[in-house]
Design an enzyme around this catalytic site. Sequence first.
Site, PDB file in Angstrom:
ATOM      1  N   LYS A   1     -20.538   5.174  -7.088  1.00  0.00           N
ATOM      2  CA  LYS A   1     -20.004   3.867  -7.467  1.00  0.00           C
ATOM      3  C   LYS A   1     -19.671   3.798  -8.955  1.00  0.00           C
ATOM      4  CE  LYS A   1     -20.650   1.766  -3.472  1.00  0.00           C
ATOM      5  NZ  LYS A   1     -19.581   1.211  -2.674  1.00  0.00           N
TER       6      LYS A   1
ATOM      7  N   HIS B   1     -17.283  12.671   4.238  1.00  0.00           N
ATOM      8  CA  HIS B   1     -16.052  12.328   3.520  1.00  0.00           C
ATOM      9  C   HIS B   1     -15.141  13.527   3.324  1.00  0.00           C
ATOM     10  CE1 HIS B   1     -18.881   9.099   2.555  1.00  0.00           C
ATOM     11  NE2 HIS B   1     -17.811   8.346   2.709  1.00  0.00           N
TER      12      HIS B   1
ATOM     13  N   TRP C   1     -19.507  -6.865  -0.869  1.00  0.00           N
ATOM     14  CA  TRP C   1     -18.195  -6.344  -0.477  1.00  0.00           C
ATOM     15  C   TRP C   1     -17.214  -7.456  -0.117  1.00  0.00           C
ATOM     16  CZ3 TRP C   1     -19.470  -1.383   2.857  1.00  0.00           C
ATOM     17  CH2 TRP C   1     -19.988  -0.406   1.996  1.00  0.00           C
TER      18      TRP C   1
ATOM     19  N   ARG D   1      -8.544   5.308   0.384  1.00  0.00           N
ATOM     20  CA  ARG D   1      -9.206   4.291   1.217  1.00  0.00           C
ATOM     21  C   ARG D   1      -9.119   2.936   0.540  1.00  0.00           C
ATOM     22  NH1 ARG D   1     -11.876   1.991   5.082  1.00  0.00           N
ATOM     23  NH2 ARG D   1     -13.987   1.198   4.890  1.00  0.00           N
TER      24      ARG D   1
ATOM     25  N   ARG E   1       0.835  -1.226   0.000  1.00  0.00           N
ATOM     26  CA  ARG E   1       0.000   0.000   0.000  1.00  0.00           C
ATOM     27  C   ARG E   1       0.862   1.266   0.000  1.00  0.00           C
ATOM     28  NH1 ARG E   1      -3.777  -0.399   4.846  1.00  0.00           N
ATOM     29  NH2 ARG E   1      -2.116  -1.728   5.664  1.00  0.00           N
TER      30      ARG E   1
END
EC number: 2.1.1.14
Length: 762
Positions: free
Chosen positions: A111, A698, A565, A519, A17
């Site tokens: 999305k 957010h 998910w 994220r 990451r």
Amino acid sequence: MAIQTSNLGYPRIGLQREWKKTLEAFWSNKIDEEQFLTTMKEIRLKHVKAQQEKGIELIPIGDFTYYDHVLDTAYMLGFIPSRFSEFTSYLDVYFAMARGSKDHVASEMTKWFNTNYHYIVPEYEEGLQISLKDNRPLRLYEEAKQELGVDGKPVILGPYTFLKLAKGYTQEQFATILKQLVAPYVQLLSELHAAGAQIIQVDEPIFASLTKEEVQQAKEIYEAIRKEVPNANLLLQTYFDSVEENYEEIITFPVSSIGLDFIHGKEGNLHAISKYGFPADKTLAVGCIDGRNIWRADLDEVLTLFTTLQKQVQTKNFIVQPSCSLLHTPIDKTEETHLSTELFDALAFANQKLEELVLIHSALTQGTESIRNELETYRNVHHTIRSSAARNREDVKAARTALKEEDFSRPLPFEKRYELQQVALKLPLLPTTTIGSFPQTTEVRQTRKEWRNGVISNEQYEQFIEKETEKWIRYQEEIGLDVLVHGEFERTDMVEYFGERLAGFSFTKNGWVQSYGSRCVKPPVIYGDVAFINGMTIKETVYAQSLTEKVVKGMLTGPVTILNWSFVRNDIPRKEVSYQIALALRHEIELLESSGIRVIQVDEPALREGMPLKEKDWDAYITWAVQSFLLATSSVANETQIHTHMCYSNFEDIVDAIRALDADVISIETSRSHGEFIDTLKHTTYEKGIGLGVYDIHSPRVPSKDEMYKIVEQSLKVCDPKYFWINPDCGLKTRRTEEVIPALEHMVQAAKDARSLLKTNA
């Protein structure tokens, strides 16, 4: 016959990451712009080299981004809202659009088709000057060529999909704006072609769900582009479903190659090819490895697909590729050695999928004998996982068989239930609550890490969680919220937490994928039959309720969201897996209720995203998705209030489904989409409890009381005050305490002002 291997896109985040960590270090001013750009370049080139070393011939260039590829395209074409005009540097503008700032509302996020990736919605404004502001794909193409000697395949988002995903224009303006996109796309493609790009991938996933008129409109744009750039080799790439309905027209587009998804659109695309063939003068790019799941391919099935295609198409030129970008899969499974052998062997992450492409290429060009050993290994792996005891539980099968019609409905209709709940809960008009989670501070994350690594004991960890829970119960009481939550400090992720406590799930150590911006999520792996083991949320919820006289709501993730998910087994229908999860959650909900919890929230933020792209397939999905929720929630007493929550969706498509869930209260994200759902409610009624989110969680900015009051005021024009709730858009896990407390204080004050106004008007 010419066959090449290709990839549509590679995961951005890095094996450890690195991408995420670099972004967050830059945002928190721990590194400067120069260091940020240098590190990002290193990561970008490392990814190109990794694909080169795996043997991929057509390596995607330009799929890498600092945040989101749709945002990259918007910036490149000059779709920059005027509210960001005071920012001067590229990165300042770019990240303000993505994340907002203290004084600027971020662009909407939603999305990416029916995936769990989110894109930043491009905004059109009157007077916008559409032009090629920055030929980013060209820069990255030349970079890969100069630094690595890689003649890559530039990847760009196509004009039709881009504009369809944008907002801010009327339907009457669409055709005009679309024509204005021709010039910048011509310049973009001309410059890439002049620089030596052999093939350019133009992504048009929207083609899976267009009308015949829209496809004709898109064709005219491609003809206009082709007229100006006659020699560029364009690969028109579709994915996520078939283009069956418009296939006959799409194969006449003036492009040299067409990419089709033979995983999620296999049946439709094969049917279209059998009917209309495929042009001899075009290359067929075959999406034959699943870019959205983590299971090894069935190589025999893939080779059979190619045998079928070779009989039915005129072309002799093929590209072997994944069904879509590998953005949706983790990078490499090599670190997952803790998994059982039967599961580890069955997995294929991005790098393994690239290896599968090379194997298929070998079989097609040198014959199946060249991969005989690999084929045998694959067959054994598939047999082992199929016959696993974890996938063949008799108790799960018996519970499914025993289901009756009454298991899918509450005893009383909503109006009667709500009256009983009001008596039991004694809540004020316009009750306030939050969506569930509170800030996961550095201390919370560090303590959890120490516990997982054995540095602190179970008892010490539980004491810490109780301390955090009590602290936030007191904060909520002081703020004046009506229905409290325990804060979810024990949870890393709203799906992972439940998966760790249910049979049939397994977890990777490093199976991260990007959700939005920096994220990342680590989806559970549903590899076996799902079943309840022990209580999952009882202890923490009951403890929180013991601290206060106010109502504390239980917090669960719903069956469809857990399904959507997760990486899901692909040997049985998704509906069956969803029902298994629902039955397990039903046990948990009954335990919460018997422990004295009177409000239970079952979140379904991913309900909409699981919908198929084609409208004709919606009803079947919605039916079993709604039934799954009802199966989980319908066994409680009428006095127990069931809540649910949804975010980031095009809700207009599923208002009927939301109603059918029969939840007593639903909370919905509305502030970031600038009131679109409020507009939806002007044209339809919603006669159950509802909370329309009054601020965007957010963004780091703390909205004023007046901003929130305005949303409440707008909402009450379309919602019955008797059933209206006031809440933030989503959970507050990612925000800081100093942002959360004032924002919630403003929210409670806005609720009080609204109550006063209602009393005055009454």
